[in-house]
Design a protein around this motif. Structure first.
Motif, mmCIF file in Angstrom:
data_model
loop_
_atom_site.group_PDB
_atom_site.id
_atom_site.type_symbol
_atom_site.label_atom_id
_atom_site.label_comp_id
_atom_site.label_asym_id
_atom_site.label_seq_id
_atom_site.Cartn_x
_atom_site.Cartn_y
_atom_site.Cartn_z
ATOM 1 N N GLN A 276 -63.472 97.372 -16.508
ATOM 2 C CA GLN A 276 -62.881 98.510 -15.797
ATOM 3 C C GLN A 276 -62.534 98.130 -14.353
ATOM 4 N N ALA A 277 -63.382 97.299 -13.754
ATOM 5 C CA ALA A 277 -63.067 96.806 -12.413
ATOM 6 C C ALA A 277 -61.773 96.011 -12.440
ATOM 7 N N SER A 278 -61.546 95.294 -13.532
ATOM 8 C CA SER A 278 -60.318 94.509 -13.674
ATOM 9 C C SER A 278 -59.087 95.403 -13.620
ATOM 10 N N LEU A 279 -59.202 96.633 -14.158
ATOM 11 C CA LEU A 279 -58.072 97.570 -14.121
ATOM 12 C C LEU A 279 -57.724 97.937 -12.683
ATOM 13 N N MET A 280 -58.728 98.155 -11.855
ATOM 14 C CA MET A 280 -58.480 98.515 -10.460
ATOM 15 C C MET A 280 -57.852 97.360 -9.698
ATOM 16 N N PHE A 281 -58.369 96.156 -9.918
ATOM 17 C CA PHE A 281 -57.784 94.979 -9.276
ATOM 18 C C PHE A 281 -56.329 94.795 -9.713
ATOM 19 N N THR A 282 -56.087 94.961 -11.012
ATOM 20 C CA THR A 282 -54.731 94.774 -11.544
ATOM 21 C C THR A 282 -53.769 95.791 -10.966
ATOM 22 N N ALA A 283 -54.200 97.056 -10.909
ATOM 23 C CA ALA A 283 -53.345 98.112 -10.348
ATOM 24 C C ALA A 283 -52.981 97.794 -8.907
ATOM 25 N N MET A 284 -53.946 97.347 -8.121
ATOM 26 C CA MET A 284 -53.691 97.029 -6.722
ATOM 27 C C MET A 284 -52.705 95.871 -6.601
ATOM 28 N N ASN A 285 -52.886 94.836 -7.417
ATOM 29 C CA ASN A 285 -52.026 93.659 -7.328
ATOM 30 C C ASN A 285 -50.598 93.939 -7.777
ATOM 31 N N ILE A 286 -50.447 94.663 -8.894
ATOM 32 C CA ILE A 286 -49.104 94.939 -9.413
ATOM 33 C C ILE A 286 -48.312 95.806 -8.441
ATOM 34 N N VAL A 287 -48.936 96.858 -7.956
ATOM 35 C CA VAL A 287 -48.226 97.761 -7.049
ATOM 36 C C VAL A 287 -47.915 97.054 -5.724
ATOM 37 N N SER A 288 -48.823 96.184 -5.274
ATOM 38 C CA SER A 288 -48.564 95.442 -4.039
ATOM 39 C C SER A 288 -47.345 94.546 -4.192
ATOM 40 N N ILE A 289 -47.205 93.914 -5.353
ATOM 41 C CA ILE A 289 -46.023 93.084 -5.615
ATOM 42 C C ILE A 289 -44.765 93.945 -5.637
ATOM 43 N N VAL A 290 -44.857 95.088 -6.317
ATOM 44 C CA VAL A 290 -43.711 96.004 -6.396
ATOM 45 C C VAL A 290 -43.327 96.505 -5.003
ATOM 46 N N PHE A 291 -44.312 96.644 -4.133
ATOM 47 C CA PHE A 291 -44.071 97.196 -2.804
ATOM 48 C C PHE A 291 -43.405 96.190 -1.865
ATOM 49 N N ILE A 292 -43.469 94.904 -2.177
ATOM 50 C CA ILE A 292 -42.925 93.869 -1.286
ATOM 51 C C ILE A 292 -41.447 94.080 -0.962
ATOM 52 N N PRO A 293 -40.568 94.354 -1.949
ATOM 53 C CA PRO A 293 -39.156 94.582 -1.607
ATOM 54 C C PRO A 293 -38.953 95.754 -0.657
ATOM 55 N N PHE A 294 -39.801 96.781 -0.767
ATOM 56 C CA PHE A 294 -39.682 97.935 0.122
ATOM 57 C C PHE A 294 -40.092 97.574 1.544
ATOM 58 N N VAL A 295 -41.135 96.745 1.677
ATOM 59 C CA VAL A 295 -41.523 96.271 2.999
ATOM 60 C C VAL A 295 -40.407 95.426 3.597
ATOM 61 N N THR A 296 -39.840 94.529 2.776
ATOM 62 C CA THR A 296 -38.744 93.671 3.233
ATOM 63 C C THR A 296 -37.560 94.499 3.701
ATOM 64 N N LYS A 297 -37.194 95.518 2.916
ATOM 65 C CA LYS A 297 -36.070 96.386 3.286
ATOM 66 C C LYS A 297 -36.405 97.206 4.522
ATOM 67 N N GLY A 298 -37.643 97.664 4.616
ATOM 68 C CA GLY A 298 -38.054 98.436 5.784
ATOM 69 C C GLY A 298 -37.974 97.614 7.060
ATOM 70 N N VAL A 299 -38.389 96.338 6.975
ATOM 71 C CA VAL A 299 -38.295 95.442 8.126
ATOM 72 C C VAL A 299 -36.845 95.253 8.539
ATOM 73 N N GLU A 300 -35.967 95.155 7.528
ATOM 74 C CA GLU A 300 -34.538 94.972 7.793
ATOM 75 C C GLU A 300 -33.940 96.189 8.486
ATOM 76 N N ILE A 301 -34.359 97.394 8.076
ATOM 77 C CA ILE A 301 -33.799 98.632 8.630
ATOM 78 C C ILE A 301 -34.441 98.980 9.974
ATOM 79 N N PHE A 302 -35.742 98.871 10.049
ATOM 80 C CA PHE A 302 -36.463 99.266 11.258
ATOM 81 C C PHE A 302 -36.866 98.003 12.035
ATOM 82 N N SER A 303 -38.093 97.572 11.893
ATOM 83 C CA SER A 303 -38.587 96.323 12.476
ATOM 84 C C SER A 303 -39.920 96.035 11.822
ATOM 85 N N LYS A 304 -40.365 94.779 11.889
ATOM 86 C CA LYS A 304 -41.620 94.448 11.212
ATOM 87 C C LYS A 304 -42.812 95.128 11.873
ATOM 88 N N SER A 305 -42.760 95.319 13.210
ATOM 89 C CA SER A 305 -43.885 95.970 13.872
ATOM 90 C C SER A 305 -43.987 97.440 13.464
#
Length: 475
Positions: A276-305
């Motif tokens: 069950q702990a593996s499910l929590m780790f997996t959820a965190m890792n998958i969503v973090s990967i999915v979130f990377i393009p949004f961070v990249t786009k956000g940095v492009e539109i706004f700024s990294k800070s």
């Protein structure tokens, strides 16, 4: 030194960033599970386990700036970074395997065994990690390319985190359910994670042949103790750098508490098994990967800070609130780690670009690239935070009455585990976001500085228009 201002080919990006798998696998596996393994499997008391990890991380922190200084002043026909990466591979992998071996020694011998091995691990990790991340600063000085490099590195980094968190807990759960002992199960995942780390780091070393500027060896100087401390002092007078390393210190306290408390929380507060702990780790890792393009786009539109500050304050607030709402089931546990992962993702996406900004700013001021010492002193304070957090965690567990021989813990122990999994790391991550909100190295200023820096390297005339306030008010 000739300019490094260039766009990167995809094969060059992959060749460099595949090393992030080995980096994340080794780092997160030790950070997340060594304390749990020592206390619940190897029979080390919580206070001693916390002290062992704290001493080891403190040792690692001390060696960081030393190795960074040595790397900056190394002389080799193959570059000053890649030879150190190659030297680290064998001791890194071997120590990972032996750390998760349950030994039949006396208490004192057992404590010494794990202390020596964890010292070996962190020394080898530093010998790889410092030159690896400083390598990124010389591959390109185009900010958009550095963001792209960070995106690839973080995607593969989360593959490493998956290998270090979800895979071990799943394998241990399945092996225990099949009749294997806890000791054999954890030793097996120690071998698996070590192999993953060694192979991916070796691949990165092989695929980056010829990518490091050899002409940098001309910038080396005679190494001595006085020169080392002079460089450290000069770094501590730079406000932009101080803000970055303060942010790193707070963030590593958060990561140490959060990652190492997750297994305790899932096992004792939620009453769940490793699968069950593996499910929590997996959820965190998958969503973090999915979130990377949004961070990249956000940095492009706004700024990294701005993106970094927003994400870390958001995740920190979620952790603080969860102290009062609790986590009633595995589904909400997955939601919790996913929301926390937003801040973690933003940190790893942005922090090295903040440091590369400091490298460029410092080079403009001093006329020499000091990426090794800059990266390593950052790492020193990052791990200092982890050392303090590990010691505090062990003491708090001991004082709360935590007993690893009991399947059900007392109310005080459960409450302390909850605090270490929610509000304490949450306050640290929130604080890290606040610190970076006041950085003077804004994206537009740094773009103007890099344009001037490129001309300065070539001996051409340049203008300080657009970043003059940095030169007037800093250092």
């Amino acid at each position: 030194m000739e300019t490094i201002n260039k766009k990167l080919k995809t094969k060059d990006i992959l060749g460099y960033t595949i090393g992030s798998i080995g980096d994340s696998t080794s780092y997160n596996f030790i950070l997340s599970f060594l304390s749990f393994f020592m206390t619940t499997v190897a029979g080390v008391s919580p206070a001693v386990a916390g002290a062992i990890i704290s001493i080891a991380i403190a040792w690692d922190a001390i060696t960081d700036p030393i190795i960074g200084y040595i790397v900056d002043n190394s002389r080799s026909s193959k570059g000053k970074r890649r030879p150190w990466i190659l030297r680290s591979v064998v001791p890194l992998g071997a120590s990972m395997v032996l750390l998760f071996l349950k030994v039949d020694f006396s208490a004192a011998q057992k404590n010494l065994y794990y202390l020596i091995l964890v010292l070996v691990f962190w020394t080898a990790y530093t010998a790889f990690n410092i030159p690896y991340y400083s390598f990124g600063s010389v591959l390109t000085d185009v900010d958009s390319e550095r963001v792209k490099l960070a995106a690839f590195r973080e995607v593969l980094g989360y593959v490493g985190i998956f290998c270090a968190s979800s895979v071990p807990t799943f394998i241990v759960g399945k092996m225990v359910a099949s009749g294997f002992s806890d000791a054999n199960s954890w030793f097996t995942v120690g071998v698996i994670t070590a192999v993953i780390s060694v192979i991916t780091i070796s691949l990165m070393w092989w695929m980056t042949k010829g990518k490091e500027p050899i002409e940098e060896v001309a910038e080396t100087e005679k190494m001595n103790i006085k020169g080392f401390f002079v460089q450290i002092w000069s770094l501590m007078k730079m406000k932009p750098y101080v803000l970055v390393i303060l942010c790193a210190l707070l963030t590593n306290v958060y990561m140490t508490l959060f990652n190492s408390s997750l297994m305790y929380y899932v096992t004792y507060n939620m009453g769940l098994a490793e699968t069950q702990a593996s499910l929590m780790f997996t959820a965190m890792n998958i969503v973090s990967i999915v979130f990377i393009p949004f961070v990249t786009k956000g940095v492009e539109i706004f700024s990294k800070s701005k993106v970094y500050v927003g994400c870390t304050i958001f995740s920190g607030s979620i952790m603080i609130l969860t102290m009062f709402t609790g986590i009633p089931n595995i589904a909400m546990g997955c939601v919790y780690v996913v929301l926390v992962g937003v801040g973690t993702c933003a940190y790893w996406m942005c922090i090295f670009n903040f440091l590369y900004d400091v490298v460029d700013y410092d080079e403009f001021q001093r006329g020499k690239k000091r990426d090794g010492i800059i990266m390593s002193y950052y790492s020193f304070l990052l791990k200092l935070g982890g050392s303090v957090a590990a010691a505090v965690q062990g003491i708090l567990l001991e004082q709360s009455g935590f007993n690893p021989t009991l399947a059900v813990q007392g109310e005080n122990a459960l409450n302390m585990i909850k605090i270490m999994f929610t509000i304490l790391p949450g306050v640290c991550l929130f604080g890290a976001g606040v610190v970076m909100a006041v950085t003077p190295l804004k994206d537009k200023r740094m773009s103007a500085l890099r344009t001037a820096l490129e001309k300065k390297r070539l001996g051409e005339s340049y203008s300080v228009e657009g970043f003059k306030e940095l030169l007037d008010n800093q250092q």
